[in-house]
Design an enzyme around this catalytic site. Structure first.
Site, PDB file in Angstrom:
ATOM      1  N   HIS A  88       3.102  -4.410   0.159  1.00 27.01           N
ATOM      2  CA  HIS A  88       3.224  -5.360   1.275  1.00 27.01           C
ATOM      3  C   HIS A  88       2.092  -6.398   1.247  1.00 27.01           C
ATOM      4  O   HIS A  88       1.517  -6.734   2.264  1.00 27.01           O
ATOM      5  CB  HIS A  88       3.301  -4.632   2.620  1.00 27.01           C
ATOM      6  N   HIS A 123      -3.342  -3.612   9.960  1.00 25.60           N
ATOM      7  CA  HIS A 123      -4.568  -4.140   9.362  1.00 25.60           C
ATOM      8  C   HIS A 123      -5.462  -4.735  10.450  1.00 25.60           C
ATOM      9  O   HIS A 123      -5.761  -5.935  10.455  1.00 25.60           O
ATOM     10  CB  HIS A 123      -4.235  -5.174   8.294  1.00 25.60           C
ATOM     11  N   HIS A 139      -5.330  -0.804  -5.821  1.00 22.30           N
ATOM     12  CA  HIS A 139      -6.128  -1.997  -5.564  1.00 22.30           C
ATOM     13  C   HIS A 139      -7.357  -1.648  -4.743  1.00 22.30           C
ATOM     14  O   HIS A 139      -7.372  -0.677  -3.992  1.00 22.30           O
ATOM     15  CB  HIS A 139      -5.310  -3.105  -4.892  1.00 22.30           C
ATOM     16  N   GLU A 151      -3.014   3.849   0.376  1.00 16.18           N
ATOM     17  CA  GLU A 151      -1.790   3.432   1.059  1.00 16.18           C
ATOM     18  C   GLU A 151      -0.544   4.112   0.492  1.00 16.18           C
ATOM     19  O   GLU A 151       0.473   4.232   1.177  1.00 16.18           O
ATOM     20  CB  GLU A 151      -1.627   1.910   0.979  1.00 16.18           C
TER      21      GLU A 151
END
Length: 287
Positions: free
Chosen positions: A12, A59, A193, A241
């Site tokens: 996402h 977030h 990441h 995630e």
């Protein structure tokens, strides 16, 4: 009765949303990213799900350090689009399915999951970018959405095993809802990441693809026992995630049939991963 017909996993990445919003999907850098979703758009247009349960992480938009729910479920009729610092994305508001959401919340809590119930919430790119990747730029989203937010931002996040178990509990909840609904479960985020520190920009394509292999098989035991430290070591601080994908995978049952797979590096400072899976016992039509 309601039924879970498929699961979708996808990154996402916020830059993907900006690329779509600014009409740059055909640029050479971005075209290979979006090409991997051409099949998915055709497939979902034919599947026509009624409701999508989207597992994502906020977030610091709806939640911050004052309140950090491990698992939260949105039970509202609609969800606005939040401003993440550069204005809200120009996408339609998200319409919920409150009846099913409340049913799932009740079922999960009685199934001994301590869910945080959210009746008012704006959603960020974690939820809207997957919708854009699968549905493009419609005037209104063609499905109703039940958001499930997972804390993968602040330590300690839930274990992969607990996420898998939550997926199983969601499947039981959906199956006990009396209305005839075609429901999909989406797990979002990842893949490898890291956004900060000496390892910023880390991408581990070998580990990512092994994870995609495991997601596509019936080997739930391996997936659900990956420890937090392995995610951190091999996939960076934000690679955690991917435990949200396990909620989707757990909801599909032990056996699955892979329908589509896409992996691309790079996109912004990460890799794009995408899977579509069907419960093996499902008799739904294929594309």
């Amino acid at each position: 009765m309601a039924r879970i017909s498929a699961g979708v996993a996808t990154s996402h990445i916020p830059a993907i949303g900006a690329t779509i919003d600014n009409g740059k999907t055909g640029e050479p850098y971005w075209a290979p990213v979006f090409a991997g979703y051409d099949w998915s758009k055709q497939w979902i247009a034919e599947e026509k799900p009624d409701v999508v349960i989207i597992v994502y992480n906020d977030h610091a938009s709806a939640f911050d350090m004052r309140i950090i729910p491990t698992f939260a479920i949105g039970c509202a009729d609609r969800y606005g689009i939040c401003d993440e610092g550069w204005g809200p994305r120009p996408v339609p508001e998200v319409i919920g399915h409150a009846d099913l959401a409340w049913h799932i919340a009740q079922s999960l809590i009685l199934d001994e999951f301590d869910m945080t119930i959210i009746n008012e919430m704006d959603v960020d790119h974690g939820l809207t970018v997957p919708l854009s990747l699968m549905f493009g730029q419609p005037e209104a989203w063609p499905v109703k959405v039940i958001p499930i937010a997972v804390n993968v931002v602040t330590y300690p996040p839930p274990s992969g095993n607990r996420c898998w178990q939550l997926g199983e509990a969601i499947a039981r909840a959906v199956a006990s809802f009396p209305e005839d609904l075609n429901v999909q479960v989406w797990g979002t985020g990842g893949m490898s990441h890291q956004l900060q520190g000496p390892r910023a920009g880390l991408i581990n394509a070998e580990w990512d693809n092994r994870f995609l292999d495991l997601m596509s098989t019936n080997d739930g035991e391996t997936l659900r026992t990956i420890p937090h430290i392995e995610y951190l070591r091999e996939t960076g601080s934000e690679g955690i995630e991917m435990v949200m994908w396990l909620i989707m995978r757990g909801a599909l049952g032990r056996m699955v049939k892979p329908l589509h797979r896409h992996y691309h590096v790079p996109a912004s400072n990460t890799a794009v991963g995408h899977l579509i899976l069907r419960p093996a016992e499902s008799s739904s039509s294929e594309v």
